[in-house]
Design a protein around this motif. Structure first.
Motif, PDB file in Angstrom:
ATOM      1  N   ARG A 166       6.083 -18.293  47.278  1.00  0.00           N
ATOM      2  CA  ARG A 166       4.891 -18.506  46.452  1.00  0.00           C
ATOM      3  C   ARG A 166       3.735 -17.636  46.920  1.00  0.00           C
ATOM      4  N   ARG A 167       3.529 -17.575  48.240  1.00  0.00           N
ATOM      5  CA  ARG A 167       2.442 -16.766  48.786  1.00  0.00           C
ATOM      6  C   ARG A 167       2.660 -15.278  48.505  1.00  0.00           C
TER       7      ARG A 167
ATOM      8  N   HIS B  51       8.399 -23.420  43.776  1.00  0.00           N
ATOM      9  CA  HIS B  51       7.926 -24.782  44.010  1.00  0.00           C
ATOM     10  C   HIS B  51       8.314 -25.287  45.391  1.00  0.00           C
TER      11      HIS B  51
ATOM     12  N   ASN C 130       9.361 -23.162  48.036  1.00  0.00           N
ATOM     13  CA  ASN C 130       9.320 -22.112  49.054  1.00  0.00           C
ATOM     14  C   ASN C 130       7.919 -21.530  49.157  1.00  0.00           C
ATOM     15  N   PRO C 131       7.102 -22.064  50.064  1.00  0.00           N
ATOM     16  CA  PRO C 131       5.722 -21.576  50.172  1.00  0.00           C
ATOM     17  C   PRO C 131       5.631 -20.099  50.523  1.00  0.00           C
ATOM     18  N   ASP C 132       6.596 -19.577  51.304  1.00  0.00           N
ATOM     19  CA  ASP C 132       6.573 -18.142  51.626  1.00  0.00           C
ATOM     20  C   ASP C 132       6.734 -17.299  50.367  1.00  0.00           C
TER      21      ASP C 132
END
Length: 199
Positions: free
Chosen positions: A120-121, A114, A116-118
């Motif tokens: 999540r990606r 939620h 940490n976009p890295d």
């Protein structure tokens, strides 16, 4: 991107790679994703931080590849001749101890995604999308066999149902998921929603 990642990782033996992944997962269970550092991984595995960055590029990729390493094999490699058999075989790949450990690990990773976009990606690219594609092939076989109607509205929610049963067991019942629970859940919820009769 995959080719460059493969080229980076090719300098480490499979045995050493497995050791590194196990150390990463141990650290992840101990301190969680946010507190896990490449310095800690380097110290735990007696590696240089430069080697870790060269091989994996960063923490998110390293963690997701470590999680992927624990997966027992492709979902679509299971073909028992029936959807019920396939889903039961999927649950049976891990024992209760492994399911409990993986459940706790995935809860921690899900929370970290939620913020940490890295992560999540990487998680979507390396785990979610490939597993969804594998599940679609399993379901397509069931449709081709005539077990599931191609217009069944529950088809779009199969993965949601699967993840829901796995993830909410601890939340609602304060117990880890087990093979017996997941098998019963498949027979009582998932398969009937897909129009598949169960004994």
């Amino acid at each position: 991107m995959a080719d460059s990642a493969t080229a980076r990782r090719s300098r480490i033996t499979p045995e050493r790679e497995a050791e590194l992944y196990e150390a990463v997962l141990d650290l992840l269970r101990e301190v969680g994703y946010d507190a896990l550092t490449m310095d800690a991984v380097a110290a735990r595995t007696r590696s240089s931080k430069a080697t870790l960055y060269r091989q994996w590029g960063g923490k998110a990729e390293l963690v997701v590849r470590a999680v992927r390493h624990t997966k027992p094999g492709p979902v679509d490699g299971i073909d028992t001749g029936s959807l019920r058999g396939d889903l039961h075989a999927l649950v049976a790949r891990d024992d209760d101890c492994t399911i409990e450990r993986n459940s706790a690990l995935m809860r921690g990773v899900a929370m970290a995604m939620h913020n940490n976009p890295d992560l999540r990606r990487e998680f979507r690219d390396q785990l979610i999308e490939p597993e969804m594609a594998e599940f679609r092939r399993v379901i397509q076989r069931a449709v081709d066999r005539g077990e599931v109607r191609p217009d069944c509205p529950a088809l779009d929610f199969l993965l949601h149902m699967m993840v829901g049963g796995f993830a909410t067991r601890a939340l609602l019942d304060d117990q880890p998921p087990t093979r017996a629970f997941l098998t019963s859940y498949l027979d009582a919820v998932v398969l009937p929603a897909l129009g598949v009769a169960t004994p």
